[in-house]
Design a protein around this motif. Sequence first.
Motif, short mmCIF file in Angstrom:
data_model
loop_
_atom_site.label_atom_id
_atom_site.label_comp_id
_atom_site.label_asym_id
_atom_site.label_seq_id
_atom_site.Cartn_x
_atom_site.Cartn_y
_atom_site.Cartn_z
N ILE A 23 -16.84 -37.35 14.30
CA ILE A 23 -16.40 -38.08 15.50
C ILE A 23 -15.07 -37.50 16.00
N GLU A 24 -14.17 -37.19 15.09
CA GLU A 24 -12.89 -36.60 15.48
C GLU A 24 -13.10 -35.24 16.13
N LYS A 46 -14.25 -35.83 19.63
CA LYS A 46 -13.13 -36.22 20.48
C LYS A 46 -12.30 -35.00 20.87
N ALA A 55 -14.19 -33.03 23.48
CA ALA A 55 -14.15 -33.68 24.79
C ALA A 55 -12.78 -33.48 25.43
N ARG A 56 -11.73 -33.61 24.64
CA ARG A 56 -10.37 -33.42 25.17
C ARG A 56 -10.17 -31.98 25.66
N TYR A 95 -12.08 -31.48 28.89
CA TYR A 95 -11.38 -32.21 29.95
C TYR A 95 -10.16 -31.41 30.42
#
Length: 114
Positions: A88-89, A92, A95-96, A99
Amino acid sequence: MKTTEILDVEQALMLIEHVLVRGGDNGEHLVAASTSTAGGDRSDAQQRLALRKSLLAAANLLTVAHRLMEPPGDLSGRDLVLRSKAMIEKLKLSARGAYEAGHLLVGVSTSARN
């Protein structure tokens, strides 16, 4: 024996790592240098950073996919939870990075219009 899909993911990861290493620390070889003004230099730097962030995000996503494709083996319930949290990390982080790459590219397209 590894499945074809797992081997494909591993190959994709190796190719991304190869491009990142070959691109240098600042990605100087990832985007063709512009011969334009100083604004072009900023744009090139933004493109290189965006490309690098995108490749790192893709590598993180492929790492998660690879882990999900592997059998859990003899992991305890606690170890499975820890493994899931680690994935999950990584998601994230991916995704960061994607982005941030998008924001860099928006800056590039905005400066190209001016």
